[in-house]
Each structure stands twice: as C-alpha cells, then as structure tokens.
Design an enzyme around this catalytic site. Structure first.
Site, PDB file in Angstrom:
ATOM      1  N   ASP A  39      -1.683  10.400  -6.342  1.00 18.96           N
ATOM      2  CA  ASP A  39      -2.143   9.468  -5.296  1.00 18.96           C
ATOM      3  C   ASP A  39      -2.023  10.093  -3.911  1.00 18.96           C
ATOM      4  O   ASP A  39      -1.764   9.403  -2.923  1.00 18.96           O
ATOM      5  CB  ASP A  39      -1.319   8.175  -5.358  1.00 18.96           C
ATOM      6  CG  ASP A  39      -1.929   7.074  -4.503  1.00 18.96           C
ATOM      7  OD1 ASP A  39      -1.198   6.134  -4.135  1.00 18.96           O
ATOM      8  OD2 ASP A  39      -3.139   7.165  -4.177  1.00 18.96           O
ATOM      9  N   ASP A  96      -5.060   7.639  -8.927  1.00 10.35           N
ATOM     10  CA  ASP A  96      -5.548   6.514  -8.120  1.00 10.35           C
ATOM     11  C   ASP A  96      -6.825   6.934  -7.381  1.00 10.35           C
ATOM     12  O   ASP A  96      -7.087   8.122  -7.169  1.00 10.35           O
ATOM     13  CB  ASP A  96      -4.463   6.111  -7.100  1.00 10.35           C
ATOM     14  CG  ASP A  96      -4.820   4.815  -6.385  1.00 10.35           C
ATOM     15  OD1 ASP A  96      -4.382   4.618  -5.241  1.00 10.35           O
ATOM     16  OD2 ASP A  96      -5.582   4.009  -6.969  1.00 10.35           O
ATOM     17  N   ASN A  97      -7.631   5.955  -6.968  1.00 12.00           N
ATOM     18  CA  ASN A  97      -8.762   6.155  -6.058  1.00 12.00           C
ATOM     19  C   ASN A  97      -9.873   7.059  -6.566  1.00 12.00           C
ATOM     20  O   ASN A  97     -10.544   7.730  -5.765  1.00 12.00           O
ATOM     21  CB  ASN A  97      -8.272   6.743  -4.718  1.00 12.00           C
ATOM     22  CG  ASN A  97      -7.113   5.998  -4.154  1.00 12.00           C
ATOM     23  OD1 ASN A  97      -6.011   6.534  -4.024  1.00 12.00           O
ATOM     24  ND2 ASN A  97      -7.337   4.739  -3.815  1.00 12.00           N
ATOM     25  N   LYS A 109      -7.106  13.484  -1.758  1.00 13.01           N
ATOM     26  CA  LYS A 109      -8.050  13.470  -2.891  1.00 13.01           C
ATOM     27  C   LYS A 109      -8.560  14.871  -3.202  1.00 13.01           C
ATOM     28  O   LYS A 109      -8.855  15.188  -4.339  1.00 13.01           O
ATOM     29  CB  LYS A 109      -9.203  12.511  -2.590  1.00 13.01           C
ATOM     30  CG  LYS A 109      -8.731  11.107  -2.161  1.00 13.01           C
ATOM     31  CD  LYS A 109      -7.590  10.567  -3.004  1.00 13.01           C
ATOM     32  CE  LYS A 109      -6.868   9.407  -2.371  1.00 13.01           C
ATOM     33  NZ  LYS A 109      -5.512   9.183  -2.950  1.00 13.01           N
ATOM     34  N   GLU A 164      -6.950  -1.574  -3.076  1.00 11.42           N
ATOM     35  CA  GLU A 164      -5.818  -2.400  -2.645  1.00 11.42           C
ATOM     36  C   GLU A 164      -6.201  -3.306  -1.475  1.00 11.42           C
ATOM     37  O   GLU A 164      -6.799  -2.874  -0.505  1.00 11.42           O
ATOM     38  CB  GLU A 164      -4.614  -1.534  -2.254  1.00 11.42           C
ATOM     39  CG  GLU A 164      -4.874  -0.427  -1.270  1.00 11.42           C
ATOM     40  CD  GLU A 164      -5.215   0.893  -1.952  1.00 11.42           C
ATOM     41  OE1 GLU A 164      -5.742   0.860  -3.078  1.00 11.42           O
ATOM     42  OE2 GLU A 164      -4.980   1.946  -1.354  1.00 11.42           O
TER      43      GLU A 164
HETATM   44  N1  FBN Z   1      -0.493  17.733  -0.964  1.00 12.50           N
HETATM   45  C1  FBN Z   1       0.435  16.798  -0.675  1.00 12.50           C
HETATM   46  N2  FBN Z   1       1.720  16.999  -1.043  1.00 12.50           N
HETATM   47  C2  FBN Z   1       2.628  16.037  -0.768  1.00 12.50           C
HETATM   48  N3  FBN Z   1       2.360  14.893  -0.124  1.00 12.50           N
HETATM   49  C3  FBN Z   1       1.096  14.688   0.246  1.00 12.50           C
HETATM   50  C4  FBN Z   1       0.073  15.614  -0.004  1.00 12.50           C
HETATM   51  N4  FBN Z   1      -1.097  15.110   0.464  1.00 12.50           N
HETATM   52  C5  FBN Z   1      -0.800  13.913   1.027  1.00 12.50           C
HETATM   53  N5  FBN Z   1       0.509  13.671   0.890  1.00 12.50           N
HETATM   54  C6  FBN Z   1       1.219  12.489   1.314  1.00 12.50           C
HETATM   55  O1  FBN Z   1       0.692  11.400   0.578  1.00 12.50           O
HETATM   56  C7  FBN Z   1       0.970  10.226   1.319  1.00 12.50           C
HETATM   57  C8  FBN Z   1      -0.098   9.250   1.320  1.00 12.50           C
HETATM   58  N6  FBN Z   1      -1.354   9.868   1.513  1.00 12.50           N
HETATM   59  C9  FBN Z   1      -2.258   9.753   0.609  1.00 12.50           C
HETATM   60  C10 FBN Z   1      -3.351  10.282   1.166  1.00 12.50           C
HETATM   61  C11 FBN Z   1      -4.597  10.284   0.481  1.00 12.50           C
HETATM   62  N7  FBN Z   1      -4.804   8.916   0.019  1.00 12.50           N
HETATM   63  C12 FBN Z   1      -5.725   8.278   0.613  1.00 12.50           C
HETATM   64  O2  FBN Z   1      -6.297   8.858   1.549  1.00 12.50           O
HETATM   65  C13 FBN Z   1      -6.094   6.895   0.221  1.00 12.50           C
HETATM   66  C14 FBN Z   1      -7.112   6.313   0.930  1.00 12.50           C
HETATM   67  C15 FBN Z   1      -7.507   5.013   0.595  1.00 12.50           C
HETATM   68  N8  FBN Z   1      -8.550   4.417   1.352  1.00 12.50           N
HETATM   69  O3  FBN Z   1      -9.023   5.054   2.343  1.00 12.50           O
HETATM   70  O4  FBN Z   1      -9.014   3.291   1.010  1.00 12.50           O
HETATM   71  C16 FBN Z   1      -6.895   4.309  -0.449  1.00 12.50           C
HETATM   72  C17 FBN Z   1      -5.867   4.917  -1.175  1.00 12.50           C
HETATM   73  O5  FBN Z   1      -5.253   4.269  -2.208  1.00 12.50           O
HETATM   74  C18 FBN Z   1      -5.466   6.209  -0.866  1.00 12.50           C
HETATM   75  O6  FBN Z   1      -4.484   6.788  -1.622  1.00 12.50           O
HETATM   76  N9  FBN Z   1      -3.074  10.739   2.413  1.00 12.50           N
HETATM   77  N10 FBN Z   1      -1.803  10.475   2.622  1.00 12.50           N
HETATM   78  C19 FBN Z   1       1.218  10.640   2.757  1.00 12.50           C
HETATM   79  O7  FBN Z   1       2.534  10.242   3.028  1.00 12.50           O
HETATM   80  C20 FBN Z   1       1.022  12.126   2.760  1.00 12.50           C
HETATM   81  O8  FBN Z   1       1.969  12.764   3.546  1.00 12.50           O
HETATM   82 MG    MG Z   2      -4.172   5.621  -3.462  1.00 12.25          MG
END
Ligand code: FBN
Ligand code: MG
Length: 216
Positions: free
Chosen positions: A143, A171-172, A146, A201
């Site tokens: 999650d 997810d997603n 992407k 969500e």
């Molecule tokens: N390579 C990585 N390694 C470790 N943590 C990571 C990495 N990439 C992102 N994160 C962390 O994931 C968390 C959450 N996150 C998830 C995303 C990508 N998810 C989405 O963009 C998203 C977007 C929507 N949306 O736009 O509707 C809905 C969802 O359920 C989603 O997961 N970006 N940050 C953040 O705390 C980030 O630091």
């Molecule tokens: Mg998600």
C-alpha cells in the site's frame, strides 16, 4: 489550534482524544470517523479493510510484511487478527509518519505486536532476512507508492522472501492504479491472482484490491 500540523498528526490527536486507549477496534473506527467526516486520508478504510481482514483470517500468517505504514491503520487491522507469536513488520520511509504510527500503536496497546522499520522498501527488503532473522513472509500487504509495487514484488522474489503459498494483497490496483503490477501478477505463471472490487476509502469512487498467491 492544530494548524501547522500534518494530517497524520491531526488524525492521531483525534484518536488520542476520542478512542479508548488499549481498544484497537475503537482506534480503527475513530480513524474511519475522522477521515470520513473531517478530512480524507489514504487509509485502506473499512470496506477494503474488511477484505484485508478476511485475507488475514484465511491465511493465518505467521510472518507478515506491510509496505507503507502511514498512520498505521492497516497495520492495526492486521495486528488485531494475528495469532500469538506471529510477527508483523511494517516499512515506512517518512520518519515523521513513522513516529505518528508508533504513537497510534501505543494508543491501541499494540506497540509490542508491531515491528516498524524506518526506510524505503527498496533499501530495507534486502536486509530483512539478516536484520529480522525471517526466512519467508506468509502475507505481504502492499500500500505504498504505486510505482514501487512491481519492483518491490520482484525484489521480494529475488531476495527469496516468498514461498509457495505466500499471499500478496495490493491496495489501490484500480485507483490510483498499479497497471504494471496488475499486468505482472495476472500474467505471470508464478502467481494465481484474484481481484476484489471495493470503493476507494471514504469516497464513492471505484477501487479494488488484488490478492495474488505466489506459486513458487
Ligand atoms: N517505497 C516506500 N518505502 C517505504 N514507505 C513508503 C514508500 N513509498 C511510500 N511510502 C510511505 O507510504 C505511506 C503512505 N503513502 C502511500 C502512498 C501511495 N499511496 C497512495 O498514493 C494512495 C492514494 C490514494 N488516492 O489518491 O486515492 C488512495 C490510497 O489508498 C493510496 O494508498 N504515498 N504515501 C507514506 O507514509 C509514505 O512515506
Ligand atoms: Mg492505499
């Protein structure tokens, strides 16, 4: 008075004010209440969360890996359903979000059940066997970014962290979407993949999660 904070901090403050400490289900529903009434956040949410719950119960995993902790919402949903002795590892690259998640686990009384590693998944995955003395993961919840879904899945394979029967739940896969990942798990002979449609969500937008069993 919470101006200048981040969204995860505002969610945590709401949980600390409104959820009973030590009660993980009240923490989960407090996060859902805040994100559906006050401000949207990218937690897996209660509809897709119920699918996650079902996959955890069906898999009865001993070793679980989560990519992307954020506020720890899905980490709590998983931890709540694990058997004693099971281990849940969650990777979070943003140290600020990691700290929020640890406070969230503390409020839920599950901080001893979760191992959070701060760093990017691509840097941490190759270190997991040595660092954690874990051979294989029975369940991986994906999650995070992407564009990282596919490279990290290939990295898990290359690092020998999957065994026949290991389950990936992503997810997603519809919104925002992970088309290269979907194409891979649906066309590779090494995976048996299944799509579960569900709303994004807290919104009336179509999304879905993909369950892919690694065949070895
Ligand atoms: N390579 C990585 N390694 C470790 N943590 C990571 C990495 N990439 C992102 N994160 C962390 O994931 C968390 C959450 N996150 C998830 C995303 C990508 N998810 C989405 O963009 C998203 C977007 C929507 N949306 O736009 O509707 C809905 C969802 O359920 C989603 O997961 N970006 N940050 C953040 O705390 C980030 O630091
Ligand atoms: Mg998600």
């Amino acid at each position: 008075f919470l101006s200048g904070t981040t969204r995860p901090v505002r969610i945590l403050k709401y949980v600390q004010r409104c959820a009973n400490s030590g009660d993980v289900l009240s923490v989960i529903s407090a996060i859902d209440a805040y994100c559906s009434k006050v401000e949207w956040a990218m937690n897996v949410g209660d509809e897709k969360g119920a699918i996650l719950d079902a996959v955890v119960l069906e898999t009865r995993p001993r070793y679980v890996l989560e990519l992307g902790t954020y506020c720890g919402y899905s980490t709590l949903r998983i931890a709540h359903l694990l058997a004693p002795g099971a281990r849940l590892i969650t990777l979070e690259m943003n140290p600020h979000y990691a700290q929020v998640a640890i406070e969230m686990f503390r409020h839920a009384g599950l901080d001893a059940q979760v191992e959070l590693l701060v760093g990017s998944s691509s840097a941490l995955i190759p270190q997991l066997r040595k660092k954690l003395d874990i051979e294989k993961f029975d369940l991986v919840f994906i999650d995070h970014w992407k564009v990282s879904y596919l490279p990290d899945t290939k990295l898990l394979e290359e690092c020998g962290l999957l065994k026949a029967g290991s389950v990936l739940l992503a997810d997603n896969v519809t919104c925002p979407g992970a088309p290269d990942y979907l194409q891979y798990v649906r066309n590779s002979p090494r995976y048996q993949s299944q799509y579960f449609p569900a709303r994004l969500e807290y919104l009336q937008v179509e999304d879905g999660v993909e369950k892919s069993v690694f065949l070895g």
